[in-house]
Design an enzyme around this catalytic site. Structure first.
Site, PDB file in Angstrom:
ATOM      1  N   ARG A 103       0.941  -1.307   0.123  1.00 29.58           N
ATOM      2  CA  ARG A 103       0.073  -0.052  -0.001  1.00 29.58           C
ATOM      3  C   ARG A 103       1.090   1.233   0.031  1.00 29.58           C
ATOM      4  O   ARG A 103       1.804   1.357   0.876  1.00 29.58           O
ATOM      5  CB  ARG A 103      -1.007  -0.164   1.329  1.00 29.58           C
ATOM      6  CG  ARG A 103      -1.607   1.275   1.531  1.00 29.58           C
ATOM      7  CD  ARG A 103      -2.800   1.194   2.567  1.00 29.58           C
ATOM      8  NE  ARG A 103      -3.926   0.369   1.800  1.00 29.58           N
ATOM      9  CZ  ARG A 103      -4.956   0.446   2.419  1.00 29.58           C
ATOM     10  NH1 ARG A 103      -5.378   1.135   3.548  1.00 29.58           N
ATOM     11  NH2 ARG A 103      -6.111  -0.259   1.699  1.00 29.58           N
ATOM     12  N   HIS A 130      -7.097   0.967  -6.645  1.00 31.58           N
ATOM     13  CA  HIS A 130      -7.337  -0.085  -5.358  1.00 31.58           C
ATOM     14  C   HIS A 130      -7.859  -1.288  -5.925  1.00 31.58           C
ATOM     15  O   HIS A 130      -9.122  -1.747  -5.842  1.00 31.58           O
ATOM     16  CB  HIS A 130      -8.305   0.676  -4.387  1.00 31.58           C
ATOM     17  CG  HIS A 130      -8.025  -0.024  -3.148  1.00 31.58           C
ATOM     18  ND1 HIS A 130      -7.331  -1.007  -2.578  1.00 31.58           N
ATOM     19  CD2 HIS A 130      -8.814   0.314  -1.873  1.00 31.58           C
ATOM     20  CE1 HIS A 130      -7.369  -1.548  -1.413  1.00 31.58           C
ATOM     21  NE2 HIS A 130      -8.500  -0.566  -0.959  1.00 31.58           N
ATOM     22  N   GLN A 133      -9.885  -4.066  -3.968  1.00 31.52           N
ATOM     23  CA  GLN A 133     -11.251  -3.610  -3.528  1.00 31.52           C
ATOM     24  C   GLN A 133     -12.106  -3.743  -4.471  1.00 31.52           C
ATOM     25  O   GLN A 133     -13.316  -4.441  -4.266  1.00 31.52           O
ATOM     26  CB  GLN A 133     -10.938  -1.976  -3.044  1.00 31.52           C
ATOM     27  CG  GLN A 133     -12.350  -1.610  -2.621  1.00 31.52           C
ATOM     28  CD  GLN A 133     -12.891  -1.970  -1.370  1.00 31.52           C
ATOM     29  OE1 GLN A 133     -11.928  -2.001  -0.391  1.00 31.52           O
ATOM     30  NE2 GLN A 133     -14.001  -2.660  -1.226  1.00 31.52           N
ATOM     31  N   ASP A 224     -17.407   6.751  -1.554  1.00 26.94           N
ATOM     32  CA  ASP A 224     -16.079   6.639  -0.740  1.00 26.94           C
ATOM     33  C   ASP A 224     -15.798   7.953  -0.293  1.00 26.94           C
ATOM     34  O   ASP A 224     -16.553   8.882  -0.380  1.00 26.94           O
ATOM     35  CB  ASP A 224     -15.072   6.228  -1.893  1.00 26.94           C
ATOM     36  CG  ASP A 224     -13.518   5.778  -0.999  1.00 26.94           C
ATOM     37  OD1 ASP A 224     -13.616   5.965   0.199  1.00 26.94           O
ATOM     38  OD2 ASP A 224     -12.439   5.653  -1.663  1.00 26.94           O
ATOM     39  N   CYS A 263     -16.199   1.108   0.424  1.00 28.82           N
ATOM     40  CA  CYS A 263     -15.305   0.390   0.579  1.00 28.82           C
ATOM     41  C   CYS A 263     -14.673   0.354   2.088  1.00 28.82           C
ATOM     42  O   CYS A 263     -13.949  -0.416   2.591  1.00 28.82           O
ATOM     43  CB  CYS A 263     -13.882   0.726  -0.019  1.00 28.82           C
ATOM     44  SG  CYS A 263     -13.502   2.508  -0.092  1.00 28.82           S
ATOM     45  N   ARG A 291     -13.138  -9.152   0.482  1.00 29.90           N
ATOM     46  CA  ARG A 291     -11.845  -8.647   0.064  1.00 29.90           C
ATOM     47  C   ARG A 291     -10.899  -9.934   0.283  1.00 29.90           C
ATOM     48  O   ARG A 291     -10.073 -10.119  -0.489  1.00 29.90           O
ATOM     49  CB  ARG A 291     -11.188  -7.372   1.254  1.00 29.90           C
ATOM     50  CG  ARG A 291     -11.996  -6.250   1.258  1.00 29.90           C
ATOM     51  CD  ARG A 291     -11.436  -5.543  -0.163  1.00 29.90           C
ATOM     52  NE  ARG A 291      -9.950  -5.481  -0.256  1.00 29.90           N
ATOM     53  CZ  ARG A 291      -9.356  -4.412   0.321  1.00 29.90           C
ATOM     54  NH1 ARG A 291      -9.813  -3.385   1.132  1.00 29.90           N
ATOM     55  NH2 ARG A 291      -8.024  -4.462   0.117  1.00 29.90           N
TER      56      ARG A 291
HETATM   57  N1   CP Z   1     -11.287  -0.697   2.241  1.00 24.14           N
HETATM   58  C1   CP Z   1      -9.843  -0.575   2.617  1.00 24.14           C
HETATM   59  O1   CP Z   1      -9.019  -0.641   1.712  1.00 24.14           O
HETATM   60  O2   CP Z   1      -9.841  -0.572   4.117  1.00 24.14           O
HETATM   61  P1   CP Z   1      -8.584  -0.270   4.758  1.00 24.14           P
HETATM   62  O3   CP Z   1      -7.908   1.113   4.459  1.00 24.14           O
HETATM   63  O4   CP Z   1      -8.872  -0.409   5.973  1.00 24.14           O
HETATM   64  O5   CP Z   1      -7.664  -1.332   4.298  1.00 24.14           O
HETATM   65  N1  NVA Z   2     -10.072   6.392  -1.464  1.00 24.66           N
HETATM   66  C1  NVA Z   2      -9.762   5.919   0.138  1.00 24.66           C
HETATM   67  C2  NVA Z   2      -9.903   4.506   0.086  1.00 24.66           C
HETATM   68  C3  NVA Z   2      -9.497   3.997   1.444  1.00 24.66           C
HETATM   69  C4  NVA Z   2      -9.701   2.264   1.493  1.00 24.66           C
HETATM   70  C5  NVA Z   2      -8.176   6.356   0.290  1.00 24.66           C
HETATM   71  O1  NVA Z   2      -7.357   6.235  -0.618  1.00 24.66           O
HETATM   72  O2  NVA Z   2      -7.830   6.893   1.504  1.00 24.66           O
END
Ligand code: CP
Ligand code: NVA
Length: 304
Positions: A103, A130, A133, A224, A263, A291
Site C-alpha cells: 500500500r 485499489h 477492493q 467513498d 469500501c 476482500r
Molecule cells: N477498504 C480498505 O482498503 O480498507 P482499509 O484502508 O482499512 O484497508
Molecule cells: N479512497 C480511499 C480508500 C480507502 C480504503 C483512500 O485512498 O484513502
C-alpha cells in the site's frame, strides 16, 4: 484462466482473467478446505506506507488460510525511500519472500518494487488504484446479480483510486457504470480514456457527469470518502462541494436504488448517513468479507 505475474492495476487483466478470478474467489469462499495448502512454504511481505484495517487483516488472515506466511512491515521498519531506496527495499525483500503486497502513496513505487524485486507485487492501494477492493466489490455484485453485464453501478463522490479501479473493472467486464462527481473531481483522465477503450471492446456503457440525475436506473450506488489518504485538499474547503452528493435515505428512495456500497472506512454523516450505511440495503460488510476471498483468488492464481 491464464496465470498472473502481478496485480498493479485491473488494466493488467483481460476479461477472461477477471471473470476467472471472480469464479475462483466464489469457489474458494465455498470450499476453503480445498485451498488450505495452496501457499504452503510461501512467505509474503505486507508493506504499508498508509494505515489499514481491512486490507492488512484480510491479507494476513487470508494468506494464513491458504497455508502461507505473511510478514507485516509498516514504516517503523524504515520508511520506503528514506532509510534506503525503494529499489533496495524490493531487492532485499526478494531474498526472503515470494511476493510483496504493498500500500503506497504513489503507483510508481509499486512499479519500482516490481522491477527491483522481480517477484509478484500486488497493489494494496495507491494514489491511482485499489484493484483488490474493486475485485471484492465485483464479487459482491456477482453474488447479488448473477450477470454483471446487466448491472448498472453508480459511483457518487470523489473520482478517486477506488472509483478508478471500479471503472476499469466495469469497462473490462462490459457493465454499465455512471460516475457522478462534483466538478473538478472527475476520475483521472488517463483512466477514463483507458476505461472507454476497454468499453469499446466489451460493450460497457460508461457515463461521467456532475448531475445526480445521471444515476437514474442504477441498481447499486457506491460512495467513498471525500478525502483520500494523502490528499492535500482542505476538508473545510471541499465539504460544501460534496455535501449535495451525500448518500442518504432520500437519495436511495428518489432513485429507487436497491443496494448501497462503500469500501470503508466510512465517515458517517459526511459521504453517507448512518441510516443508509446500517440499512438492509447496505453491502459494506459483505464487501469487507469478500476482500479476503478475492485476494486469495489472486494469490492462488499467482502461485498455482
Ligand atoms: N477498504 C480498505 O482498503 O480498507 P482499509 O484502508 O482499512 O484497508
Ligand atoms: N479512497 C480511499 C480508500 C480507502 C480504503 C483512500 O485512498 O484513502
Amino acid at each position: 484462466m491464464s496465470k498472473l505475474t502481478q496485480l498493479l492495476c485491473l488494466a493488467d487483466l483481460n476479461k477472461d482473467q477477471l471473470n476467472g478470478l471472480l469464479e475462483l474467489a466464489l469457489e474458494i469462499k465455498r470450499q476453503p478446505a480445498k485451498y488450505q495448502h495452496a501457499l504452503a512454504g510461501k512467505s509474503i511481505a505486507l508493506l504499508f506506507e498508509k494505515p489499514s484495517l481491512r486490507t492488512r487483516v484480510s491479507f494476513d488472515v487470508g494468506i494464513n488460510k491458504l497455508g502461507g506466511h505473511s510478514v507485516y512491515l509498516d514504516q517503523q521498519n524504515g520508511a520506503l525511500g528514506v532509510r534506503e531506496t525503494v529499489e533496495d527495499f524490493g531487492s532485499n525483500l526478494a531474498c526472503w519472500t515470494d511476493a510483496i503486497v504493498a500500500r503506497v502513496y504513489q503507483q510508481k513505487t509499486l512499479e519500482q518494487l516490481a522491477a527491483s524485486s522481480k517477484i509478484p507485487v500486488i497493489n494494496a492501494l495507491s494514489d491511482l488504484y485499489h484493484p483488490c477492493q474493486a475485485l471484492a466489490d465485483l464479487l459482491t455484485l456477482k453474488e447479488h446479480y448473477a450477470d454483471l453485464t446487466q448491472v448498472h453501478l453508480a459511483f457518487v463522490g470523489d473520482g478517486n483510486n477506488v472509483c478508478n479501479s471500479l471503472l476499469l473493472g466495469a469497462a473490462i467486464l462490459g457493465m454499465r457504470m455512471t460516475v457522478v462527481t462534483p466538478q473538478g473531481f472527475a476520475p483521472n483522465v488517463m483512466v477514463q480514456q483507458q476505461a472507454l477503450a476497454f468499453a469499446e471492446v466489451s460493450g460497457a456503457k460508461l457515463v461521467f457527469s456532475s448531475d445526480l440525475a445521471a444515476i437514474a436506473d442504477a441498481d447499486a450506488v457506491y460512495t467513498d470518502t471525500w478525502l483520500s489518504m494523502g490528499s492535500k485538499n482542505e476538508p473545510a474547503a471541499i465539504e460544501p462541494l460534496f455535501r449535495p452528493y451525500q448518500i442518504n435515505s432520500d437519495l436511495m428512495q428518489r432513485f429507487a436504488l436497491k443496494h448501497f456500497m462503500h469500501c470503508l472506512p466510512a465517515h458517517r454523516g459526511l459521504e453517507v448517513t448512518s441510516e443508509v450505511l446500517d440499512s438492509a440495503q447496505s453491502l459494506v460488510l459483505q464487501q469487507a468479507e469478500n476482500r479476503m476471498h478475492a485476494q486469495n483468488a489472486v494469490l492462488v492464481n499467482i502461485f498455482s
